[in-house]
Design a protein around this motif. Structure first.
Motif, PDB file in Angstrom:
ATOM      1  N   PHE A   1       0.826  -1.208   0.000  1.00 54.05           N
ATOM      2  CA  PHE A   1       0.000   0.000   0.000  1.00 54.05           C
ATOM      3  C   PHE A   1       0.863   1.261   0.000  1.00 54.05           C
ATOM      4  N   ILE A   2       1.877   1.297   0.855  1.00 56.05           N
ATOM      5  CA  ILE A   2       2.758   2.468   0.947  1.00 56.05           C
ATOM      6  C   ILE A   2       3.551   2.642  -0.341  1.00 56.05           C
ATOM      7  N   ILE A   3       4.113   1.572  -0.862  1.00 61.23           N
ATOM      8  CA  ILE A   3       4.918   1.666  -2.090  1.00 61.23           C
ATOM      9  C   ILE A   3       4.053   2.079  -3.274  1.00 61.23           C
ATOM     10  N   ASN A   4       2.866   1.520  -3.393  1.00 67.00           N
ATOM     11  CA  ASN A   4       1.974   1.872  -4.508  1.00 67.00           C
ATOM     12  C   ASN A   4       1.534   3.337  -4.428  1.00 67.00           C
ATOM     13  N   ASN A   5       1.213   3.803  -3.232  1.00 61.76           N
ATOM     14  CA  ASN A   5       0.816   5.206  -3.087  1.00 61.76           C
ATOM     15  C   ASN A   5       1.985   6.152  -3.328  1.00 61.76           C
ATOM     16  N   PHE A   6       3.181   5.744  -2.879  1.00 57.32           N
ATOM     17  CA  PHE A   6       4.354   6.569  -3.147  1.00 57.32           C
ATOM     18  C   PHE A   6       4.628   6.644  -4.647  1.00 57.32           C
ATOM     19  N   ALA A   7       4.456   5.529  -5.360  1.00 52.51           N
ATOM     20  CA  ALA A   7       4.662   5.524  -6.813  1.00 52.51           C
ATOM     21  C   ALA A   7       3.633   6.420  -7.509  1.00 52.51           C
ATOM     22  N   ARG A   8       2.399   6.399  -7.028  1.00 47.66           N
ATOM     23  CA  ARG A   8       1.384   7.307  -7.582  1.00 47.66           C
ATOM     24  C   ARG A   8       1.735   8.766  -7.308  1.00 47.66           C
ATOM     25  N   PHE A   9       2.165   9.048  -6.086  1.00 52.41           N
ATOM     26  CA  PHE A   9       2.531  10.418  -5.731  1.00 52.41           C
ATOM     27  C   PHE A   9       3.726  10.891  -6.559  1.00 52.41           C
ATOM     28  N   LEU A  10       4.730  10.049  -6.709  1.00 58.51           N
ATOM     29  CA  LEU A  10       5.899  10.398  -7.511  1.00 58.51           C
ATOM     30  C   LEU A  10       5.502  10.634  -8.969  1.00 58.51           C
ATOM     31  N   GLY A  11       4.648   9.775  -9.507  1.00 56.18           N
ATOM     32  CA  GLY A  11       4.160   9.966 -10.873  1.00 56.18           C
ATOM     33  C   GLY A  11       3.385  11.266 -11.017  1.00 56.18           C
ATOM     34  N   PHE A  12       2.573  11.588 -10.023  1.00 57.64           N
ATOM     35  CA  PHE A  12       1.811  12.837 -10.049  1.00 57.64           C
ATOM     36  C   PHE A  12       2.736  14.049 -10.040  1.00 57.64           C
ATOM     37  N   VAL A  13       3.744  14.026  -9.187  1.00 55.61           N
ATOM     38  CA  VAL A  13       4.661  15.168  -9.078  1.00 55.61           C
ATOM     39  C   VAL A  13       5.448  15.354 -10.372  1.00 55.61           C
ATOM     40  N   VAL A  14       6.033  14.281 -10.885  1.00 52.26           N
ATOM     41  CA  VAL A  14       6.848  14.386 -12.095  1.00 52.26           C
ATOM     42  C   VAL A  14       5.990  14.815 -13.285  1.00 52.26           C
ATOM     43  N   ARG A  15       4.825  14.220 -13.440  1.00 52.01           N
ATOM     44  CA  ARG A  15       3.948  14.604 -14.556  1.00 52.01           C
ATOM     45  C   ARG A  15       3.469  16.048 -14.410  1.00 52.01           C
ATOM     46  N   SER A  16       3.176  16.474 -13.194  1.00 52.10           N
ATOM     47  CA  SER A  16       2.742  17.860 -12.978  1.00 52.10           C
ATOM     48  C   SER A  16       3.833  18.850 -13.361  1.00 52.10           C
ATOM     49  N   VAL A  17       5.069  18.544 -13.003  1.00 48.59           N
ATOM     50  CA  VAL A  17       6.182  19.430 -13.347  1.00 48.59           C
ATOM     51  C   VAL A  17       6.350  19.499 -14.862  1.00 48.59           C
ATOM     52  N   VAL A  18       6.285  18.358 -15.522  1.00 51.82           N
ATOM     53  CA  VAL A  18       6.440  18.340 -16.985  1.00 51.82           C
ATOM     54  C   VAL A  18       5.284  19.091 -17.650  1.00 51.82           C
ATOM     55  N   ILE A  19       4.077  18.934 -17.138  1.00 50.16           N
ATOM     56  CA  ILE A  19       2.928  19.659 -17.695  1.00 50.16           C
ATOM     57  C   ILE A  19       3.109  21.164 -17.511  1.00 50.16           C
ATOM     58  N   ILE A  20       3.561  21.579 -16.343  1.00 54.50           N
ATOM     59  CA  ILE A  20       3.766  23.012 -16.094  1.00 54.50           C
ATOM     60  C   ILE A  20       4.860  23.562 -17.007  1.00 54.50           C
ATOM     61  N   VAL A  21       5.956  22.840 -17.161  1.00 50.83           N
ATOM     62  CA  VAL A  21       7.034  23.282 -18.060  1.00 50.83           C
ATOM     63  C   VAL A  21       6.522  23.343 -19.501  1.00 50.83           C
ATOM     64  N   GLY A  22       5.753  22.336 -19.909  1.00 54.91           N
ATOM     65  CA  GLY A  22       5.219  22.313 -21.271  1.00 54.91           C
ATOM     66  C   GLY A  22       4.250  23.461 -21.529  1.00 54.91           C
ATOM     67  N   LEU A  23       3.345  23.704 -20.599  1.00 56.00           N
ATOM     68  CA  LEU A  23       2.396  24.807 -20.777  1.00 56.00           C
ATOM     69  C   LEU A  23       3.097  26.162 -20.737  1.00 56.00           C
ATOM     70  N   THR A  24       4.128  26.286 -19.903  1.00 60.86           N
ATOM     71  CA  THR A  24       4.905  27.523 -19.865  1.00 60.86           C
ATOM     72  C   THR A  24       5.630  27.739 -21.192  1.00 60.86           C
ATOM     73  N   SER A  25       6.172  26.668 -21.755  1.00 61.00           N
ATOM     74  CA  SER A  25       6.830  26.770 -23.064  1.00 61.00           C
ATOM     75  C   SER A  25       5.832  27.158 -24.146  1.00 61.00           C
ATOM     76  N   GLU A  26       4.662  26.558 -24.117  1.00 59.66           N
ATOM     77  CA  GLU A  26       3.616  26.909 -25.080  1.00 59.66           C
ATOM     78  C   GLU A  26       3.238  28.385 -24.959  1.00 59.66           C
ATOM     79  N   LEU A  27       3.074  28.840 -23.740  1.00 64.21           N
ATOM     80  CA  LEU A  27       2.699  30.239 -23.515  1.00 64.21           C
ATOM     81  C   LEU A  27       3.809  31.189 -23.981  1.00 64.21           C
ATOM     82  N   ALA A  28       5.068  30.825 -23.711  1.00 62.83           N
ATOM     83  CA  ALA A  28       6.184  31.666 -24.132  1.00 62.83           C
ATOM     84  C   ALA A  28       6.260  31.756 -25.657  1.00 62.83           C
TER      85      ALA A  28
END
Length: 127
Positions: free
Chosen positions: A68-95
């Motif tokens: 349970f802990i490992i699966n939730n940590f993997a979900r959280f890590l995936g959420f953080v990394v994907r969120s950062v990439v989405i923010i960088v991508g949208l910032t690049s699009e806006l620029a």
């Protein structure tokens, strides 16, 4: 001479403006695909690299808590990394979007600015 000026304005405002918009559209499309923004939004809460720990039997509490802990940590890590990439991508699009608009405005007024500079410099030279 009149035909040359007309041809220049036709080239500048019609032909190259279409070409510029094509390049701009391709760059925006490339960035959207490069950062895979739509795919990342669809898989925002999936585990990082689809990493999953299997749960044990019903009575194996330690194994189930670990999974349970490992699966939730993997979900959280995936959420953080994907969120950062989405923010960088949208910032690049806006620029690129804002930069493209600024460049087009400059492209539009550049012949008038150059004509003004030429007339002003000739006046200064001969006065």
């Amino acid at each position: 001479m009149e035909n040359l000026i007309f041809e220049y304005f036709k080239w500048h405002y019609l032909e190259k403006s279409k070409y510029y918009f094509l390049i701009w559209k391709n760059l925006l499309s490339f960035l959207w695909s490069y950062f895979s923004i739509l795919h990342l939004l669809k898989t925002l809460f999936t585990p990082w690299h689809a990493y999953r720990e299997e749960y044990g039997s019903l009575l194996d509490f330690k194994k189930n808590i670990e999974a349970f802990i490992i699966n939730n940590f993997a979900r959280f890590l995936g959420f953080v990394v994907r969120s950062v990439v989405i923010i960088v991508g949208l910032t690049s699009e806006l620029a690129v979007l804002i930069g493209g608009i600024i460049f087009f405005i400059i492209w539009f007024v550049l012949p008038f600015i150059m004509t003004f500079i030429l007339i002003f410099s000739l006046r200064q030279l001969f006065l």
